[in-house]
Motif scaffolding. Structure first.
Motif, short mmCIF file in Angstrom:
data_model
loop_
_atom_site.label_atom_id
_atom_site.label_comp_id
_atom_site.label_asym_id
_atom_site.label_seq_id
_atom_site.Cartn_x
_atom_site.Cartn_y
_atom_site.Cartn_z
N PRO A 98 0.84 -1.19 0.00
CA PRO A 98 0.00 0.00 0.00
C PRO A 98 0.88 1.25 0.00
CG PRO A 98 0.12 -0.88 2.21
CD PRO A 98 0.87 -1.84 1.31
N VAL A 99 0.39 2.31 -0.63
CA VAL A 99 1.15 3.56 -0.73
C VAL A 99 0.26 4.71 -0.30
CG1 VAL A 99 2.33 5.13 -2.34
CG2 VAL A 99 2.54 2.65 -2.63
N TRP A 100 0.81 5.60 0.52
CA TRP A 100 0.12 6.83 0.92
C TRP A 100 1.12 7.96 0.84
CZ3 TRP A 100 0.79 10.51 4.74
CH2 TRP A 100 -0.25 11.44 4.87
N GLY A 101 0.75 9.03 0.14
CA GLY A 101 1.64 10.19 0.03
C GLY A 101 2.97 9.87 -0.62
N ILE B 9 1.81 -5.48 3.99
CA ILE B 9 2.17 -5.90 2.64
C ILE B 9 1.73 -7.35 2.45
CG2 ILE B 9 4.11 -4.31 2.50
CD1 ILE B 9 5.98 -6.73 2.80
N LEU B 10 1.49 -7.69 1.20
CA LEU B 10 1.09 -9.04 0.86
C LEU B 10 2.20 -9.69 0.05
CD1 LEU B 10 -1.31 -11.08 0.99
CD2 LEU B 10 -1.97 -10.21 -1.26
N LEU B 11 2.62 -10.86 0.48
CA LEU B 11 3.65 -11.61 -0.23
C LEU B 11 3.04 -12.91 -0.74
CD1 LEU B 11 6.47 -11.22 2.43
CD2 LEU B 11 6.15 -9.86 0.37
N LYS B 12 3.17 -13.13 -2.02
CA LYS B 12 2.67 -14.37 -2.59
C LYS B 12 3.65 -15.50 -2.31
CE LYS B 12 -0.19 -12.13 -6.00
NZ LYS B 12 -0.48 -11.93 -7.42
N HIS C 202 3.65 -4.56 -6.77
CA HIS C 202 2.41 -3.91 -7.20
C HIS C 202 2.04 -2.91 -6.10
CE1 HIS C 202 -1.52 -3.38 -9.01
NE2 HIS C 202 -2.07 -3.60 -7.84
N ARG C 203 2.05 -1.64 -6.43
CA ARG C 203 1.74 -0.59 -5.45
C ARG C 203 0.29 -0.16 -5.62
NH1 ARG C 203 6.19 1.67 -3.17
NH2 ARG C 203 8.19 0.99 -3.99
N ILE C 204 -0.42 -0.06 -4.50
CA ILE C 204 -1.80 0.43 -4.55
C ILE C 204 -1.93 1.65 -3.66
CG2 ILE C 204 -2.83 -1.79 -5.15
CD1 ILE C 204 -3.69 -2.01 -2.20
#
Length: 107
Positions: free
Chosen positions: A30-33, A40-43, A71-73
């Motif tokens: 996840p990204v903020w600012g 974080i999610l690791l497959k 993948h940044r959200i």
């Protein structure tokens, strides 16, 4: 999912967004600012790398090894970059959340 215990005020919706992210990349952040945070999610394909870490390596080394596999959200949750590491951080966190609870109960 990796969610450090010193980040207790991340919104539940943020965790849902991370888990629901559809990506062929093995790491979801996840990204903020403009800053990446937690959880974080690791497959599964990352697990072997984690298990092979030396004592001097960190999870950060695994995540940052190749930016193309992240993948940044974007999320609307500044708590993803805040952590409670000191007694002062804890006091600030409690003061902020005590105020919120009082104000919410007045509504």
């Amino acid at each position: 999912m990796i969610w450090p215990v010193d980040m207790p005020h991340v919104q539940t919706e943020t965790a849902r967004l991370v888990v629901a992210a559809k990506s062929d990349r093995p790491i979801v952040v996840p990204v903020w600012g403009g800053s990446g945070g937690h959880p974080i999610l690791l497959k599964r394909e990352i697990f072997r790398e984690i298990l092979q870490l030396s004592k001097s390596d960190t999870m950060k080394n695994v995540v940052r090894r190749d930016a193309n596999r992240i993948h940044r959200i974007e999320v609307d949750d500044p708590a993803i970059i805040d952590s409670i590491n000191t007694p002062e951080d804890y006091a600030t966190f409690n003061a902020q959340h005590s105020t919120l609870n009082i104000e919410e109960s007045k509504s």
